[in-house]
Design a protein around this motif. Structure first.
Motif, mmCIF file in Angstrom:
data_model
loop_
_atom_site.group_PDB
_atom_site.id
_atom_site.type_symbol
_atom_site.label_atom_id
_atom_site.label_comp_id
_atom_site.label_asym_id
_atom_site.label_seq_id
_atom_site.Cartn_x
_atom_site.Cartn_y
_atom_site.Cartn_z
ATOM 1 N N MET A 181 0.821 -1.209 0.000
ATOM 2 C CA MET A 181 0.000 0.000 0.000
ATOM 3 C C MET A 181 0.859 1.265 0.000
ATOM 4 O O MET A 181 0.342 2.368 -0.183
ATOM 5 C CB MET A 181 -0.920 0.008 1.222
ATOM 6 N N SER A 182 2.164 1.098 0.216
ATOM 7 C CA SER A 182 3.055 2.266 0.245
ATOM 8 C C SER A 182 3.015 3.021 -1.077
ATOM 9 O O SER A 182 3.131 4.250 -1.104
ATOM 10 C CB SER A 182 4.489 1.834 0.550
ATOM 11 N N LYS A 183 2.846 2.296 -2.174
ATOM 12 C CA LYS A 183 2.835 2.950 -3.493
ATOM 13 C C LYS A 183 1.715 3.984 -3.572
ATOM 14 O O LYS A 183 1.916 5.090 -4.082
ATOM 15 C CB LYS A 183 2.677 1.905 -4.597
ATOM 16 N N ARG A 184 0.537 3.624 -3.057
ATOM 17 C CA ARG A 184 -0.586 4.572 -3.095
ATOM 18 C C ARG A 184 -0.260 5.808 -2.270
ATOM 19 O O ARG A 184 -0.599 6.930 -2.643
ATOM 20 C CB ARG A 184 -1.857 3.916 -2.549
ATOM 21 N N TYR A 185 0.390 5.575 -1.149
ATOM 22 C CA TYR A 185 0.759 6.693 -0.277
ATOM 23 C C TYR A 185 1.743 7.621 -0.990
ATOM 24 O O TYR A 185 1.551 8.836 -1.023
ATOM 25 C CB TYR A 185 1.362 6.145 1.014
ATOM 26 N N PHE A 186 2.783 7.031 -1.586
ATOM 27 C CA PHE A 186 3.788 7.854 -2.273
ATOM 28 C C PHE A 186 3.195 8.546 -3.504
ATOM 29 O O PHE A 186 3.547 9.694 -3.804
ATOM 30 C CB PHE A 186 4.998 7.010 -2.672
ATOM 31 N N ASP A 187 2.306 7.853 -4.214
ATOM 32 C CA ASP A 187 1.666 8.475 -5.375
ATOM 33 C C ASP A 187 0.962 9.766 -4.974
ATOM 34 O O ASP A 187 0.901 10.723 -5.759
ATOM 35 C CB ASP A 187 0.649 7.515 -6.006
ATOM 36 N N TRP A 188 0.441 9.768 -3.755
ATOM 37 C CA TRP A 188 -0.290 10.952 -3.309
ATOM 38 C C TRP A 188 0.668 12.035 -2.788
ATOM 39 O O TRP A 188 0.653 13.164 -3.261
ATOM 40 C CB TRP A 188 -1.297 10.561 -2.239
ATOM 41 N N VAL A 189 1.512 11.677 -1.790
ATOM 42 C CA VAL A 189 2.338 12.724 -1.161
ATOM 43 C C VAL A 189 3.401 13.270 -2.115
ATOM 44 O O VAL A 189 3.813 14.428 -1.974
ATOM 45 C CB VAL A 189 2.994 12.230 0.151
ATOM 46 N N ASP A 190 3.836 12.459 -3.069
ATOM 47 C CA ASP A 190 4.868 12.928 -3.994
ATOM 48 C C ASP A 190 4.306 13.809 -5.109
ATOM 49 O O ASP A 190 5.077 14.432 -5.850
ATOM 50 C CB ASP A 190 5.614 11.747 -4.616
ATOM 51 N N ASN A 191 2.994 13.820 -5.251
ATOM 52 C CA ASN A 191 2.384 14.597 -6.343
ATOM 53 C C ASN A 191 1.283 15.513 -5.819
ATOM 54 O O ASN A 191 0.360 15.864 -6.549
ATOM 55 C CB ASN A 191 1.800 13.646 -7.402
ATOM 56 N N MET A 192 1.395 15.895 -4.553
ATOM 57 C CA MET A 192 0.327 16.671 -3.936
ATOM 58 C C MET A 192 0.360 18.130 -4.404
ATOM 59 O O MET A 192 1.412 18.759 -4.470
ATOM 60 C CB MET A 192 0.490 16.607 -2.407
ATOM 61 N N HIS A 193 -0.844 18.629 -4.725
ATOM 62 C CA HIS A 193 -0.974 20.048 -5.062
ATOM 63 C C HIS A 193 -1.217 20.841 -3.783
ATOM 64 O O HIS A 193 -1.623 20.290 -2.753
ATOM 65 C CB HIS A 193 -2.143 20.269 -6.025
ATOM 66 N N ASP A 194 -0.991 22.134 -3.852
ATOM 67 C CA ASP A 194 -1.286 22.972 -2.695
ATOM 68 C C ASP A 194 -2.742 22.769 -2.283
ATOM 69 O O ASP A 194 -3.628 22.577 -3.123
ATOM 70 C CB ASP A 194 -1.009 24.443 -3.013
#
Length: 874
Positions: free
Chosen positions: A397-410
Motif C-alpha cells: 500500500m506504500s505505493k498509493r501513499y507515495f503516489d499521493w504525497v509525492d504529487n500533492m498540489h497545494d
C-alpha cells in the motif's frame, strides 16, 4: 507449560445458565468495565505506553459496518496490549464535520421556512451547537454497544476549546513560516453546499452528456472547438493551438470573433494543447477550468466569471439568470440557429466530478481562497515512510501513499461555511492583513473585520494525534502517549486524513512522527463482494445484527474477514455462524465446570499427563505463538481463524470428546485432566477476549473467579512442545475420522452401535481403546462376531461386523449403479476434451467446467471402488 494466571478459584463449582443470552449481559458488563476504570489510561504510570488513534467519526454519523469493522480491530489491539502490561490509551472523540453538520441544521431551518441568513452567523452557529448537543454523538453510545474499550474521560471534539486552540496555533505557525497564503485560483465549487471543496472531496463518475463542435471566427479565419460545457463559452478569452500545428500557424496571434458575444479573442500557441485530439484547437476559459487558468496565466489572458455561487449565468443578456444546465441547452440552440454547430454527439459519456457529500455536479470556479503550501510538508511525510520511521502495512500500500504525497498540489483549506474553525485573520481598512494566534488580541477599531471563511474539516482532524493529548501545551499526556503506536484505518482515506496527519504531526512535533505504523484495512462489502449502498438495497445496520446475534458474533465475523488491505465480504449467515461459535464456547465451558475443570494450583508434571493432555497443551502453546505472530503482522483474519479452529476443532471436538471416558472413570486421571482442561479454557478465553470480549468475560470470571479478563495477563508461550504426543493424537484422529467416514458411506446412523474388533497391540493407540470405542459407537465383539469389513488405518486394524446393520447385497447394487454413472460421466468428459474441433470453438470457462467434471468423476470412481473393496461378498 503455559503461564498460569493464578486466579483465585471459585469456592464451589459455579453454574452457568443453559444458554448464552447476549442481550442480558453485554450492557451490564460494559458499564461495569467503565465504572471500574479498566479503560482509563494513566499518564503517570511506569508501564510502557501504547496509544492508538481513533478516526474521529462525524458528529452527524451513526455506527455502520465500516465503523464496526475498524473499531473491532482497534479494540482488539488495545485490549491485548492492556493485557500484556502496557498503559494502553484508545482515545475517543468526534469530528465537527463542517459541511455535513451545517447541511443538517440548514435542512431543519428549511422545514421552518428559514435559511441561515435569516438567523445571522452568530445565532446560526449557536443553533448548530444546540443540534450537536441534542442529536449529535449518537455514534458514541453505539460504540459502547460494540464494546469499544476507549477512555471516556478523555473524549474530545474537534471544536472543543483545547482543539480550537491547537488549530489557531498551527495556523499562525504555518502563516508565519509562509506555508499558508491567500491566492485567487481555480477551485472545486459545490453550488449546493456553496463552498469550495478539495480535490479529494470530489467523486468522479461516468455521466451522459453532449459533445458539441462549434465554429469560431469568420471566413478563412475560423476554428472549430469541441466542448461538453457550451455554457462556459461566454467566458472564453482565447482559443489555443499547439505551436507546431501547421494547420493553425497562420492564425496564431490573430483575433477571431467569439460567437453570441460582441467580443473578439486571440488565438494563442501553447504546448498544453494536444494536436492529435479532436480538432487540435481548444477554447480557453480561465475562470472556469484549471488547465485554462494555467494557459491564461502563461499568456496574460483576462479571466471572466460567467456564473455566480449557485451556478447561475451572470453575463450576456439572453442567458443571464439561467441555471448552468438550462443555459447549456439555450446556448447550443442559439449557436445552431446561426449555423455554428458543426457536429453534435449525444449521449457523450464522460467523467464528471460530483460533491462527495451532496452529489451535486462540481463547478470549477476562480476564487480567492486560503492555501497550504504542501511541498515541504509532503516531502517530510514521504521521507518518514522511506526512511522507516513509519511503516505502512501491508507494504504494497506504500505505493498509493507515495503516489499521493509525492504529487500533492497545494491544499485549499478555506470553506465558505459558518460552522467550523473560523480563519484567524483580520483585514484592516487600509488593506492590512493580520494573522492572530490563540493568545493574541485581534486588532480592533473601525474597519477591521475577520475573514468570514472557516477551515476545511480535515485541517483540524489532521492535528488529532497530538491536539487530543493537549498540544500546544507540553502536557503529561503528550509526553507519555505521543508518538502514537498504530493508526488503523481504511485505505480509502489515505489522502483525506493519513497524509494530513503525517504532514502536521511532523511539522508541529519537530519531526516526531504521529504514529509508528499505518495499518490499512479494506472496505466492508456484502456477501457477494458488492459495495454496500442504499441504492443497491444491501446496506446493513450492525445494530440489527447485534440485537439478533450479539455484539461478539458481529465482532468475530468482521475480524475473521480482515485480511490487511483487502475488502471484507460479510453476510448474515456468517454472523449466525459466529453466534454458534459463541454458543459452542459457552456449552464447552459449562461441560468443563460440570467435569470439575479447575485453574487451582500448578499444572501436573508431564509424566503424570496422558498423551491427550500433553497433546492439547502442546497445541495450546503453538496457538499462543501463532496468534502473537499474527497480531504483530495485523493478520486479524488468520489469528481469528487459528483461534476458531483451535477452540472448536481441537479443544471442543477432540480434547473434550477424547477425555470424556477419563472424566467418567474418575480418580486421579480425571483430576489431572480437569486441571489441564481448566488451563486450556483459561488461556483460550484470554486469547479470544480481545475479539469477543463479552462472552469471554462471563465465562472466564466464572471459571477462574478472577476479577475481570480485561485486566488478566495475556497468555505467554512457555515453549512446551510434545511432538510425540501430537503424532500419537494425529494418528488417533486419523483412525476415528476414517472409520466415521466408512460408517457414513455405508449409511449407518451416527449413534448406531456396531460390533468391532480392534487390533491395537504394538501401536501407540493401545491406551486409547476405550475412547475409540466410545467415539465410534463400537461395541465389543460377541461370540457370533464375523468381520464383514476390515479397515487398516494408522498402523491399527478395525474389523467391523456389519451383517446385522446393512443389506450387503443391496448396498453393492447401489454402489455398482453409482460407479456406472461416474464412469459414464468420465467417458463423456474425455470425449469432449479429446475433440479438437470442440476445444477450438468452446469458451475457456466451458472447457474448464468439463475438466472439473472429469476430475470429480475420477474422485467418485476411486471412492466407490474403495467402498466396494471394503464390503464383504454378498
Amino acid at each position: 507449560m503455559t503461564d498460569n494466571a493464578q486466579q483465585q478459584p471459585p469456592a464451589s463449582t459455579p453454574e452457568l445458565p443453559t444458554q448464552y443470552a447476549p442481550a442480558e449481559v453485554e450492557g451490564k458488563l460494559y458499564e461495569r468495565w467503565v465504572d471500574k476504570g479498566y479503560f482509563a489510561a494513566d499518564a503517570k504510570s511506569e508501564k510502557p505506553p501504547y496509544t492508538i488513534v481513533i478516526p474521529p467519526p462525524n458528529v452527524t454519523g451513526s455506527l455502520h459496518l465500516g465503523h464496526a469493522f475498524q473499531h473491532t480491530l482497534m479494540d482488539a489491539l488495545t485490549r491485548r496490549k492492556r493485557m500484556q502490561g502496557y498503559e494502553a490509551l484508545w482515545l475517543p472523540g468526534m469530528d465537527h464535520a463542517g459541511i455535513a453538520t451545517q447541511n443538517k441544521v440548514e435542512q431543519q431551518l428549511a422545514e421552518e421556512g428559514k435559511s441561515r441568513h435569516d438567523l445571522g452567523r452568530e445565532e446560526f452557529v449557536e443553533r448548530v451547537w444546540q443540534w450537536k448537543e441534542e442529536y449529535g454523538g449518537k455514534i458514541l453510545g453505539q460504540m459502547r454497544r460494540l464494546g469499544d474499550g476507549v477512555d471516556w474521560d478523555r473524549e474530545r471534539f474537534t471544536m472543543d476549546e483545547g482543539l480550537s486552540k491547537a488549530v489557531q496555533t498551527i495556523f499562525k505557525k504555518l502563516y508565519d513560516d509562509e506555508l499558508i497564503y491567500r491566492a485567487e485560483r481555480i477551485i472545486n465549487w459545490c453550488p449546493r453546499c456553496l463552498t469550495a471543496i478539495s480535490d479529494i472531496e470530489v467523486e468522479y463518475q461516468e455521466d451522459d452528456g453532449e459533445l458539441v463542435s462549434i465554429k469560431y471566427g469568420e471566413g478563412d479565419e475560423t476554428l472549430v472547438v469541441a466542448t461538453t460545457r457550451a455554457e462556459t463559452m461566454l467566458g472564453d478569452t482565447a482559443v489555443a493551438v499547439h505551436p507546431d500545428d501547421e494547420r493553425y500557424k497562420h492564425l496564431v496571434g490573430k483575433r477571431i470573433k467569439l460567437p453570441l458575444t460582441n467580443r473578439s479573442i486571440p488565438v494563442v500557441a501553447d504546448t498544453h494543447v494536444d494536436p492529435e485530439f479532436g480538432t487540435g484547437a481548444v477554447k480557453v476559459t480561465p475562470a472556469h477550468d484549471p488547465n485554462d487558468f494555467a494557459i491564461g496565466q502563461r499568456h496574460g489572458l483576462e479571466s471572466i466569471t460567467v456564473m455566480d455561487e449557485r451556478a447561475v449565468i451572470t453575463v450576456h443578456g439572453p442567458f443571464q439568470g439561467l441555471d448552468r444546465f438550462e443555459a447549456r441547452s439555450a446556448i447550443v440552440g442559439a449557436l445552431r440557429s446561426q449555423g455554428r454547430i458543426v457536429a453534435e454527439k449525444r449521449p457523450y459519456v464522460h467523467s464528471v466530478g460530483h460533491c462527495s457529500r451532496c452529489k451535486t455536479t462540481v463547478e470549477p470556479r476562480l476564487s480567492m481562497q486560503w492555501w497550504v503550501k504542501v511541498a515541504p510538508l509532503a516531502q517530510a511525510a514521504g521521507d518518514a515512510v522511506r526512511d522507516g520511521r513509519v511503516a505502512i502495512h501491508p507494504a504494497d500500500m506504500s505505493k498509493r501513499y507515495f503516489d499521493w504525497v509525492d504529487n500533492m498540489h497545494d491544499w485549499c483549506i478555506s470553506r465558505q461555511l459558518w460552522w467550523g474553525h473560523r480563519i484567524p485573520v483580520w483585514y484592516g481598512p487600509e488593506g492590512q492583513i493580520v494573522c492572530v494566534g490563540p493568545d493574541e488580541e485581534p486588532p480592533s477599531g473601525e474597519g477591521w473585520t475577520q475573514d468570514t471563511d472557516v477551515l476545511d474539516t480535515w485541517f483540524s482532524s489532521g492535528l488529532w494525534p497530538f491536539s487530543t493529548l493537549g498540544w500546544p501545551e507540553n502536557t503529561p499526556d503528550l509526553q507519555k502517549f505521543y508518538s502514537t503506536d498504530v493508526l488503523l484505518t481504511g485505505h480509502d482515506i489515505i489522502f483525506f486524513w493519513v497524509a494530513r496527519m503525517m504532514m502536521f504531526g511532523l511539522y508541529a512535533m519537530d519531526g516526531e512522527v504521529p504514529f509508528k505504523t499505518i495499518a490499512l484495512t479494506g472496505l466492508v462489502r456484502d456477501e457477494r463482494g458488492k459495495k454496500m449502498s442504499k441504492s443497491f438495497g444491501n446496506v446493513v445496520d450492525p445494530l440489527d445484527w447485534m440485537d439478533k446475534y450479539g455484539s461478539d458474533a458481529v465482532r468475530f465475523t468482521l475480524a475473521r474477514g480482515a485480511n490487511p488491505g483487502t475488502d471484507v465480504p460479510i453476510g448474515e449467515d456468517w454472523v449466525q455462524a459466529s453466534r454458534n461459535f459463541a454458543n459452542k464456547i459457552w456449552n464447552a465451558t459449562r461441560f468443563a465446570l460440570m467435569s470439575d475443570a479447575t485453574v487451582e494450583g500448578p499444572l501436573p508434571e508431564p509424566e503424570k499427563l496422558s498423551a491427550t493432555d500433553r497433546w492439547i497443551l502442546s497445541r495450546l502453546n503453538k496457538t499462543i505463538a501463532e496468534v502473537d505472530a499474527f497480531y504483530e503482522d495485523f493478520q486479524f483474519a488468520k489469528l481469528s481463524d487459528a483461534l476458531y479452529h483451535f477452540a472448536w476443532d481441537e479443544v471442543f471436538d477432540w480434547y473434550l470428546e477424547l477425555s470424556k471416558t477419563t472424566f467418567m472413570a474418575g480418580g486421579e486421571p480425571a483430576k489431572v485432566s480437569g486441571r489441564v482442561l481448566g488451563e486450556v479454557l483459561d488461556v483460550t478465553l484470554r486469547l479470544l477476549h480481545p475479539i469477543v470480549p463479552f462472552v469471554t468475560e462471563t465465562l472466564w470470571t466464572t471459571l477462574t473467579g478472577g476479577e475481570s479478563v480485561v485486566i488478566a495477563d495475556w497468555p505467554k508461550d512457555s515453549g512446551y512442545r510434545d511432538a510425540a504426543a501430537e503424532r500419537e493424537i494425529e494418528t488417533l484422529q486419523q483412525v476415528i475420522t476414517e472409520v466415521r467416514r466408512f460408517r457414513a458411506d455405508q449409511g449407518l446412523q451416527p449413534g448406531q452401535r456396531v460390533p468391532a474388533r480392534l487390533t491395537l497391540d504394538g501401536t501407540a493407540l493401545a491406551p486409547h481403546e476405550a475412547a475409540i470405542r466410545q467415539l465410534l459407537r463400537l461395541q465389543p465383539e460377541g461370540d457370533s462376531f464375523s468381520a464383514t469389513a476390515t479397515l487398516p488405518v494408522g498402523g491399527a486394524t478395525v474389523a467391523l461386523d456389519l451383517s446385522g446393520t446393512i443389506d450387503v447385497a443391496a448396498e453393492r447394487k447401489r454402489l455398482a449403479k453409482d460407479l456406472a454413472a461416474a464412469e459414464k460421466e468420465k467417458a463423456q468428459a474425455n470425449a469432449k476434451l479429446g475433440n479438437e474441433a470442440f476445444l477450438a470453438k468452446a469458451p475457456d470457462n466451458v472447457v474448464e467446467k468439463i475438466r472439473t467434471r472429469l476430475a470429480k468423476a475420477d474422485e467418485d470412481i476411486a471412492r466407490i471402488q474403495e467402498q466396494l473393496k471394503r464390503l464383504p461378498e454378498a
